[in-house]
Design an enzyme around this catalytic site. Structure first.
Site, PDB file in Angstrom:
ATOM      1  N   THR A   1       0.876  -1.196   0.000  1.00 27.95           N
ATOM      2  CA  THR A   1       0.000   0.000   0.000  1.00 27.95           C
ATOM      3  C   THR A   1       0.899   1.227   0.000  1.00 27.95           C
ATOM      4  O   THR A   1       0.733   2.156   0.780  1.00 27.95           O
ATOM      5  CB  THR A   1      -0.964  -0.053   1.195  1.00 27.95           C
ATOM      6  OG1 THR A   1      -1.647  -1.303   1.182  1.00 27.95           O
ATOM      7  CG2 THR A   1      -2.023   1.049   1.093  1.00 27.95           C
ATOM      8  N   HIS A   2       1.898   1.181  -0.892  1.00 25.02           N
ATOM      9  CA  HIS A   2       2.860   2.281  -0.956  1.00 25.02           C
ATOM     10  C   HIS A   2       2.609   3.090  -2.215  1.00 25.02           C
ATOM     11  O   HIS A   2       3.408   3.065  -3.153  1.00 25.02           O
ATOM     12  CB  HIS A   2       4.295   1.745  -0.936  1.00 25.02           C
ATOM     13  CG  HIS A   2       4.574   0.853   0.240  1.00 25.02           C
ATOM     14  ND1 HIS A   2       5.677   0.036   0.312  1.00 25.02           N
ATOM     15  CD2 HIS A   2       3.893   0.673   1.396  1.00 25.02           C
ATOM     16  CE1 HIS A   2       5.651  -0.620   1.464  1.00 25.02           C
ATOM     17  NE2 HIS A   2       4.583  -0.261   2.132  1.00 25.02           N
ATOM     18  N   ASN A   3       1.475   3.756  -2.262  1.00 26.93           N
ATOM     19  CA  ASN A   3       1.139   4.618  -3.381  1.00 26.93           C
ATOM     20  C   ASN A   3       1.756   5.978  -3.130  1.00 26.93           C
ATOM     21  O   ASN A   3       1.623   6.527  -2.039  1.00 26.93           O
ATOM     22  CB  ASN A   3      -0.388   4.783  -3.493  1.00 26.93           C
ATOM     23  CG  ASN A   3      -1.119   3.459  -3.345  1.00 26.93           C
ATOM     24  OD1 ASN A   3      -1.284   2.949  -2.244  1.00 26.93           O
ATOM     25  ND2 ASN A   3      -1.555   2.926  -4.453  1.00 26.93           N
TER      26      ASN A   3
ATOM     27  N   MET B   1       6.250  -3.150   2.058  1.00 28.93           N
ATOM     28  CA  MET B   1       5.628  -4.431   2.489  1.00 28.93           C
ATOM     29  C   MET B   1       6.052  -5.559   1.569  1.00 28.93           C
ATOM     30  O   MET B   1       5.982  -5.459   0.352  1.00 28.93           O
ATOM     31  CB  MET B   1       4.114  -4.212   2.501  1.00 28.93           C
ATOM     32  CG  MET B   1       3.271  -5.426   2.300  1.00 28.93           C
ATOM     33  SD  MET B   1       3.579  -6.688   3.543  1.00 28.93           S
ATOM     34  CE  MET B   1       3.063  -8.093   2.632  1.00 28.93           C
TER      35      MET B   1
END
Lengths: 587, 426, 247
Positions: free
Chosen positions: A513-515, C1
């Site tokens: 979830t690294h936008n 992640m």
């Protein structure tokens, strides 16, 4: 007709990490601060209670802690010649909803970017020549340096109680830490977590190959901790339900554990939940924000006036609000003009499943319990022969062994039937996975804008994501994966299986979830949305805070840098803006 | 600040200049002592924890209306703001002193000892006056007092005259010359405004404190309040004076965390007391003797008991490891200052296991204080564990790690569950 | 992640890839909007569930699903399979709830066939996909001279499941690959989720792999490298998994 409410000094849109930090800092400065959160209030007890939180189906599979695409999602396509279609259920990334935001459900993997990451263009040009950067790669310098941010990285780490081993203190390399990290003034507030078997195996193998592994910095407390605000945290007990779950025993750093205890009690702070901000409002000149428009749980519309408006929602949600509110010039990929939506980036990941001989008890874990090597991140190695830009860390994380989603099977294992059962029985307890976590550069054709067809529950256009991996990222990722495979081989496993990231970027399997990007920071308003203090070039009393500010993404999880940037922006507001409201720098 | 003090100096200067010091001096003294007196009153009101009863949840400060459960029925606290019609606005200092000292309101109306006048009787006149001066500064709130919900004959206030004759010993605190000044200060606080005995002293059938068993454990608001005596097992015997001070000031120490009514006491009252007073209270409490050597019922042990006992302990241990070890850790030691230890814990080993069962059923949030802002919480287990399971678990807790308290029956758990549920739905 | 393993990717990917559909001849294909004519299902009786019988499935559907899951995760010498573990009950309950109704999914139109990178683009909710898929499979069986799926022998069932998995079977309305992928994913979920959801009965799934259930404290065990964890599985509702408490 919206009901006009009494004004406040500051309105924060979205109540996650960035809003919690800004709320705390600005209430300390004496301001009356209001946070508007579209979701519900949540706290350790009862919402993440140990009695009920370890429910993989409910939280990891059915996504209870996350935003619901039914209310708001995005449309996605790989390239501009396709029609973007809605992301109908969560996949590649899982943004949050509710107080605490993604700070509730993250793993706690907490890093600093490298000094060279902040000088992405100038450093590469200087080392490899201008021609090394492809024409369509729109990477930029950030406008802040690592040295600017160092005290704020430190503050965020001491806010959280990060468990780790320093690698570089004031230029002196420390044994056992990351020898490549930027210099820090002091060590971590807590020592590293106890090691799991997987991390021990990785450490041994990585050393054999000739690398320098170190414990990953973790926002999972290795000891009880009292943070900079006096909030109390417990000690991680390795329950293995970190990412996508809330923490039940106060041992994961979150807004709840680190900030809420002091912030929520202040008389000059207010939180309104179920308040969905739909627009930022401006006066007739367009250069002053007057407040925001929001819809409450009943569907009633309110106008909330404020002197200072700060967008603190998740990355692409901030960009969405700017576009819907008509603030800043939207990016046009055809002309390359405009800034809002420009330079969207992400993360490219891959893994190597390692089927070992010993029992490793994967269910004993913590979200940031891992061992990593950083030789191949940033510009830590000579890219000349490789001819790609970027890099990433290679790590073995033991985050848990949740049976539905965290089992690993060999490539040739049947997908169902008795053969599947046997593969599960043989492998579940004796498998680890090495992950690579690679940077993604910005490109002319990777951007956010408004979708022409699909709408949210308010009838507003959804945000549209156009993004794909480029050849540069694929080659870089392959490079990292090969390194991971080398280490895996040195573990002398029964078998191993390389999961190379290939082909187009797909929105379907979870990745990170690294936008990042879409409202990037910089020193030139022609190529950035906010200045180096995260202040809007167009609207000086509007700040946009989050990973949307990243001009491109580096090879590390973003939260540490988001935290540092937030404290940096808060500092600028307190020491400069409040004294003299207006643009903090000239174009 | 440009208020009384400045104006006073100005008046003095004028008066001096005019040569009429005598006329000015009493006014000067009156204003000076008035401010100090009001501050003293504010402090004493915190020490007496008046807000705990006289400020309703969500209600206006000191306007009363809070339901106080007693074994005899429900009493509602009164409005003690200076409203002339519905509060104490028309009360004189004498009226107030009589209420605090004798338990009698203007017009000879008897007050119920849910208002702890049996303890407040110890206060000096000067302290009562200071409290009244402070209350007079509060914002007056027009709020009629709710009638009590007591069955006959308790609804007849004159009944209290008889109760007072039998059980109430009126009288201002008298120093004990055999003890130190600090002990006496502590005694004045604990036996007076602190009214600790209102919960921590057992009561007789009439609801009167058993003076000969002072502080040996009692009941308050559906909770069992532990003994404060010097017992190692279920009192303060293993606590140091610093432990006591830290508990009262911050809500937690390495041995315990304040929860339930005590969390309120710490939050509203004791965290506001100064260190000198807290230390004095600790001196007094540490001087309380132990009251009981062997426990009433011996602990269950796996080795010496029957197979049934061994099975029970094994079941309890299993539940503990499954459900409690997340915070209280496998060795029962918790995490110092964060999650209290169950090993050697006075609440766990209390004569009456009601409190530990109550905590397991409904969870708890610890005291929020200036020093400990988090309010660490334990979740409820009432939905997750049945009566048998909680009985097994509590029995295990009371005999594990060297703890020496007796078994807990299923019926006890069922009774506590009904009480807890009833209190929630009131 | 860190990226999750390949098999997880497979779980998500394969479910919601819209399969390439070949148009069926109009004569054989009823319009998607019509209710399935009874003649397409050979075992037409008992097609309506009585109240309290199942949460979502009709008895015919439940039998079908039980037959399918018992091939996907069979009972064998490694232990109970999906049927014994109550997976059909799990799926029945899931489909009757918010998941089955796709309550949190974006289900607004227009619906277009996208690339596989764009994920699930069907108009069908999971509950609808099952109902449609089950009926279509039995209709296919009938059309091909076979008994309904639940009455086929194990080998035939396996073959048909394989064909559905590969998309080598043309169904009237439901995309075969999507239907199979969802069924397999839900079967694995039901086998490995907490028993309080109806599956993983007696911890059958967890015992197979050696997962001790939701436990919160491994501080003492995490550095006992290579040592098997001794404690038996526990569920969120205790060691019995689903026992109603005597409160």
């Amino acid at each position: 007709m919206a009901t006009r409410l009494p004004p406040v000094d500051v309105v924060l849109v979205g109540f996650g990490w960035t809003a919690s930090i800004l709320g705390q800092e600005l209430t300390d400065a004496g301001l009356h601060v209001l946070a508007l959160e579209r979701g519900a209030f949540r706290d350790t007890v009862p919402d993440f209670a140990t009695t009920r939180i370890q429910d993989e189906l409910r939280y990891a599979v059915r996504n209870e802690l996350f935003e619901e695409p039914e209310r708001e999602t995005l449309t996605f396509r790989n390239s501009s010649d396709q029609t973007a279609l809605p992301m109908r259920h969560l996949g590649s990334f899982k943004p949050a909803s509710g107080a605490g935001g993604a700070g509730v459900h993250w793993n706690g993997q907490n890093w600093r970017f490298l000094p060279t990451d902040f000088l992405q263009r100038s450093h590469i040009e200087q080392r490899y020549g201008k021609g090394f950067i492809p024409a369509d790669m729109t990477i930029q310098d950030w406008g802040v340096t690592y040295d600017d941010l160092e005290p704020f990285y430190d503050k965020f780490e001491y806010l959280c109680g990060i468990s780790g081993q320093a690698g570089n203190i004031n230029g002196a390399i420390q044994p056992g830490g990351n020898p490549f990290e930027g210099p820090r003034k002091r060590g971590f507030p807590l020592p590293p977590l106890k090691r799991s078997y997987g991390t021990v195996l990785f450490d041994k193998a990585a050393k054999e190959v000739g690398y320098k592994p170190f414990p990953c910095p973790a926002a999972n407390t290795s000891k009880p901790y009292r943070n900079i605000y006096g909030a109390q945290m417990g000690q991680c007990t390795f329950c293995g339900y970190c990412e996508w779950f809330g923490c039940g025993n106060y041992s994961k750093s979150s807004p709840q554990t680190t900030v809420f205890p002091v912030l929520l009690r202040k008389d000059n702070f207010e939180l309104r939940t179920h308040a969905d901000v739909t627009r930022v409002l401006r006066d007739a000149s367009g250069r002053r924000a007057t407040g925001v428009l929001y819809v409450d749980a009943q569907g009633r519309e309110f106008e909330q006036p404020a002197d200072l408006v700060i967008l603190t929602a998740f990355a692409q949600h901030n960009v969405h609000l700017l576009l819907l509110s008509g603030i800043g010039k939207p990016y046009d990929p055809k002309t390359g003009q405009g800034v809002v939506g420009r330079n969207y980036a992400y993360q490219i990941t891959s893994s190597v499943d390692v089927f070992v001989n010993d029992i490793v008890n994967p269910f004993m874990g913590a979200g940031a319990l891992g061992q990593a090597i950083d030789e191949f991140n940033g510009d830590n190695f000579d890219h000349g022969p490789e001819k790609f830009i970027g890099g990433g860390y290679v790590a073995l994380w033991t985050t848990g062994g949740r049976p539905i989603l965290q089992h690993h099977l060999p490539k040739d294992a049947p997908k169902w039937g008795s053969g599947w059962k046997k593969a599960m029985a043989d492998n579940y307890l004796r498998t680890v996975s090495i992950a690579t976590h690679g940077s993604v550069m910005s490109y002319r054709d990777a951007y956010l804008d408004l979708d022409p067809t699909y709408r949210d529950v308010y009838g507003s256009p959804l945000i549209r994501l156009t993004f794909d991996f480029h050849d540069n990222e694929h080659r870089m990722s392959k490079f990292l994966t090969d390194k991971a495979a080398l280490i895996a081989k040195a573990m002398k496993p029964r078998a191993m299986h390389v999961n190379q990231r290939e082909g187009h970027y797909t929105i379907v399997p979870y990745q990170t979830t690294h936008n990042t990007g879409g409202a990037i920071m910089g020193t030139d308003p022609r190529t950035s949305v906010v200045n180096r203090y995260l202040q809007s070039w167009d609207v000086p009393n509007l700040f946009v805070v989050g990973s949307c500010a990243f001009p491109q993404n580096a090879g590390y999880n973003p939260t540490g840098t988001v935290g540092a940037l937030t404290y940096w922006a808060a500092h600028a507001i307190r020491t400069q803006y409040l004294k003299k409201p207006g643009p903090l720098m000239s174009a | 600040m440009m208020t009384n003090r400045s104006r006073t100096y100005a008046a003095v200067a004028l008066a001096l200049a005019a040569g009429s010091l005598c006329a000015v001096a009493p006014r000067l003294l009156a204003r000076e002592s008035s401010h100090a007196e009001i501050e003293r009153g504010r402090y004493l009101v915190a020490a007496g924890d008046c807000a705990a009863c006289h400020t309703d949840e969500g209600g206006q400060a000191f306007a009363g209306g809070r339901a106080i459960p007693t074994p005899f029925g429900t009493i509602y606290s009164t409005n003690i703001t200076p409203d002339p019609e519905t509060g104490l606005g028309k009360w004189t200092s004498d009226d107030f002193y009589r209420a605090m000292h004798e338990g009698i309101a203007p017009g000879g109306r008897h007050l119920y000892p849910a208002f702890p006048y049996p303890w407040y009787t110890k206060l000096t006149r000067a302290d009562d006056d200071a409290i009244k001066r402070y209350l007079d500064t509060l914002k007056p709130v027009r709020e009629d007092n709710k009638p009590t919900r007591l069955p006959w004959p308790f609804s007849v206030r004159e009944v209290m005259a008889g109760w007072n004759t039998l059980y109430f010993k009126e009288g201002t605190f008298r120093s004990n010359p055999q003890k130190s000044a600090e002990w006496n200060l502590g005694a004045y606080l604990v036996e007076g405004l602190g009214h600790c005995g209102a919960c921590h002293t057992p009561k007789n059938f009439a609801g009167a404190p058993k003076r000969d068993q002072a502080f040996q454990g009692g009941y308050g608001e559906n909770w069992y309040a532990t003994s404060l005596g010097g017992d190692l097992r279920d009192g303060l015997g293993s606590w140091s004076m610093q432990d006591i001070v830290q508990y009262l000031k911050t809500g937690a120490n390495a041995r315990a965390a304040a929860f339930g009514p005590m969390a309120e006491v710490v939050h509203d009252s004791t965290q506001h007391l100064d260190d000198k007073d807290l230390h004095a209270m600790a001196v007094y409490l540490k001087d309380l003797p132990p009251h009981e050597s062997p426990p009433a019922k011996p602990a269950m042990t796996a080795g010496n008991g029957s197979k049934e006992d061994a099975d029970r302990l094994a079941r309890g241990r299993g539940i503990y490891l499954d459900d409690c070890a997340a915070c209280h850790m496998e060795n029962g030691e918790g995490i110092a200052g964060v999650f209290p230890p169950l090993k050697g814990n006075a609440v766990v080993q209390a004569k009456d296991p009601e409190t530990v069962v109550h905590v397991i059923l409904s969870g708890q949030k610890t005291a929020v204080t200036h020093d400990n802002p988090t309010g660490l919480a334990m979740p409820a287990f009432d939905w997750k564990l049945g009566n048998d399971e909680i009985a097994d678990l509590a029995t295990y807790l009371r005999s594990a790690w060297g703890n020496t308290a007796g078994a807990v029956s299923r019926d006890k758990v069922a009774d506590t569950r009904s009480t807890v549920v009833a209190a929630r739905t009131k | 992640m860190a990226v999750l393993n390949r098999n997880h990717d497979r779980c998500n990917e394969m479910n919601f890839i819209p399969a390439r559909r070949r148009l069926l001849k109009a004569a054989l294909a009823p319009s998607a909007a019509t209710i399935v004519p009874v003649r397409f299902v050979s075992n037409a009786s008992a097609s309506v569930a009585e109240p309290g019988q199942y949460a979502y499935f009709t008895p015919v559907e439940f039998t079908w699903v039980e037959a399918a899951v018992s091939r996907l995760i069979p009972n064998d010498d490694l232990g109970p399979g999906a049927k014994e573990a109550g997976v059909a009950t799990f799926i029945d309950r899931q489909l009757s709830g918010p998941y089955g109704r796709a309550e949190t999914w974006y289900m607004q139109g227009p619906w277009k066939k996208g690339t596989k990178e764009q994920g699930y683009q069907l108009k069908l909710t999971p509950a609808q996909l099952y109902r449609t898929g089950i009926t279509d499979v039995d209709a296919w069986c009938s059309k091909n001279g076979k008994r309904p799926f639940a009455e086929l022998d194990a080998a035939e069932q396996d073959k048909l499941l394989h064909d559905l998995e590969q998309g080598d079977v043309e169904l009237a309305r439901a995309p075969a690959k999507d239907f199979f992928a969802m069924l397999l994913q839900n079967t694995i979920e039901g086998f490995l989720a907490d028993p309080m959801y109806g599956g993983n009965r007696d911890f059958a799934g967890w015992k197979l792999i050696g997962f001790p259930g939701p436990r919160y404290n491994y501080v003492a065990e995490i550095d006992q490298y290579g040592k098997r964890y001794a404690m038996a599985p526990v569920g969120l509702l205790g060691r019995d998994g689903t026992r109603v408490k005597d409160t």
